[in-house]
Design a protein around this motif. Sequence first.
Motif, PDB file in Angstrom:
ATOM      1  N   GLU A 107      50.526  67.165  10.430  1.00  0.00           N
ATOM      2  CA  GLU A 107      50.406  66.397  11.607  1.00  0.00           C
ATOM      3  C   GLU A 107      51.426  65.514  11.328  1.00  0.00           C
ATOM      4  O   GLU A 107      52.248  65.207  10.237  1.00  0.00           O
ATOM      5  N   PHE A 108      52.216  64.707  12.310  1.00  0.00           N
ATOM      6  CA  PHE A 108      53.228  63.679  12.241  1.00  0.00           C
ATOM      7  C   PHE A 108      52.784  62.488  13.104  1.00  0.00           C
ATOM      8  O   PHE A 108      51.966  62.307  13.976  1.00  0.00           O
ATOM      9  N   LYS A 109      53.636  61.410  12.642  1.00  0.00           N
ATOM     10  CA  LYS A 109      53.191  59.859  13.426  1.00  0.00           C
ATOM     11  C   LYS A 109      54.629  59.376  13.268  1.00  0.00           C
ATOM     12  O   LYS A 109      55.366  59.084  12.381  1.00  0.00           O
ATOM     13  N   TRP A 110      54.871  58.569  14.461  1.00  0.00           N
ATOM     14  CA  TRP A 110      56.137  57.577  14.618  1.00  0.00           C
ATOM     15  C   TRP A 110      55.653  56.444  14.161  1.00  0.00           C
ATOM     16  O   TRP A 110      54.770  56.117  14.727  1.00  0.00           O
ATOM     17  N   CYS A 111      56.353  55.708  13.056  1.00  0.00           N
ATOM     18  CA  CYS A 111      55.434  54.571  12.650  1.00  0.00           C
ATOM     19  C   CYS A 111      56.572  53.550  12.462  1.00  0.00           C
ATOM     20  O   CYS A 111      57.632  53.615  12.290  1.00  0.00           O
ATOM     21  N   THR A 112      55.998  52.473  12.708  1.00  0.00           N
ATOM     22  CA  THR A 112      56.699  50.954  12.303  1.00  0.00           C
ATOM     23  C   THR A 112      57.093  50.914  10.613  1.00  0.00           C
ATOM     24  O   THR A 112      56.181  51.856  10.016  1.00  0.00           O
ATOM     25  N   LEU A 113      57.712  50.220  10.102  1.00  0.00           N
ATOM     26  CA  LEU A 113      57.969  50.043   8.917  1.00  0.00           C
ATOM     27  C   LEU A 113      56.573  49.686   8.111  1.00  0.00           C
ATOM     28  O   LEU A 113      56.240  50.323   7.223  1.00  0.00           O
ATOM     29  N   GLU A 114      55.808  48.841   8.785  1.00  0.00           N
ATOM     30  CA  GLU A 114      54.195  48.641   7.833  1.00  0.00           C
ATOM     31  C   GLU A 114      53.783  49.625   8.131  1.00  0.00           C
ATOM     32  O   GLU A 114      53.010  50.042   6.976  1.00  0.00           O
ATOM     33  N   GLU A 115      53.546  50.379   9.164  1.00  0.00           N
ATOM     34  CA  GLU A 115      52.687  51.390   9.314  1.00  0.00           C
ATOM     35  C   GLU A 115      53.043  52.931   8.186  1.00  0.00           C
ATOM     36  O   GLU A 115      52.338  53.300   7.636  1.00  0.00           O
ATOM     37  N   ALA A 116      54.403  52.910   8.101  1.00  0.00           N
ATOM     38  CA  ALA A 116      54.978  53.737   7.000  1.00  0.00           C
ATOM     39  C   ALA A 116      54.709  53.241   5.589  1.00  0.00           C
ATOM     40  O   ALA A 116      54.064  54.169   4.886  1.00  0.00           O
ATOM     41  N   LEU A 117      54.753  52.263   5.381  1.00  0.00           N
ATOM     42  CA  LEU A 117      54.456  51.723   4.035  1.00  0.00           C
ATOM     43  C   LEU A 117      52.947  51.825   3.900  1.00  0.00           C
ATOM     44  O   LEU A 117      52.671  52.144   2.752  1.00  0.00           O
ATOM     45  N   ALA A 118      52.125  51.616   4.856  1.00  0.00           N
ATOM     46  CA  ALA A 118      50.660  51.738   4.566  1.00  0.00           C
ATOM     47  C   ALA A 118      50.108  53.417   4.445  1.00  0.00           C
ATOM     48  O   ALA A 118      49.354  53.478   3.574  1.00  0.00           O
ATOM     49  N   LEU A 119      51.019  54.419   4.926  1.00  0.00           N
ATOM     50  CA  LEU A 119      50.724  55.485   5.012  1.00  0.00           C
ATOM     51  C   LEU A 119      51.128  56.425   3.549  1.00  0.00           C
ATOM     52  O   LEU A 119      50.522  57.278   3.267  1.00  0.00           O
ATOM     53  N   ALA A 120      52.379  56.027   3.188  1.00  0.00           N
ATOM     54  CA  ALA A 120      53.086  56.725   2.176  1.00  0.00           C
ATOM     55  C   ALA A 120      52.658  56.327   0.782  1.00  0.00           C
ATOM     56  O   ALA A 120      52.340  55.181   0.808  1.00  0.00           O
ATOM     57  N   PRO A 121      52.221  57.069  -0.095  1.00  0.00           N
ATOM     58  CA  PRO A 121      51.478  56.580  -1.351  1.00  0.00           C
ATOM     59  C   PRO A 121      52.417  56.372  -2.366  1.00  0.00           C
ATOM     60  O   PRO A 121      51.983  55.583  -3.486  1.00  0.00           O
ATOM     61  N   TYR A 122      53.877  56.678  -2.292  1.00  0.00           N
ATOM     62  CA  TYR A 122      54.715  56.447  -3.435  1.00  0.00           C
ATOM     63  C   TYR A 122      55.528  55.426  -3.455  1.00  0.00           C
ATOM     64  O   TYR A 122      56.368  55.217  -2.279  1.00  0.00           O
TER      65      TYR A 122
END
Length: 149
Positions: A107-122
Amino acid sequence: MIPVNTSYVSGVALSEMDGEMKMLLMKRVKGGFWCHVAGSIEEGELGWQAIVREFQEETKIVASKLYNAQFLEQFYEENVNVIELIPVFVVICPPNQNVELNHEHTEFKWCTLEEALALAPYPNQHAVFKHVWSYFVDKPINALFRVKV
């Protein structure tokens, strides 16, 4: 001694989605985590050519507006005892960019910076995303970063 591997590239796609700038994240099949585009440099390719190919293969995005993000992703991969140094690129996509995932992502998602930081684990992903947002969204893009495709 720990060897250094420089055979990978990565890239972050940016697109204005319904009037708001977003970055593309995809959920990998292998590992099940959220990430940006990345892949190996094939024999005879330059780094920028590899990321253009990877964007096409993984997302069907044509990377015509390509930039050197002026950032190296770096991390230690303990299972193979290697330090990875990965140049990061940015692709500026047309508004409401369409994405067609290949078999590597679910799946994919277009994210704000805050959303990307919440999703990405590293933590290194967080550093990449913050850098890209700072130099490609919050500020006008420096023309010196442009890669002639």
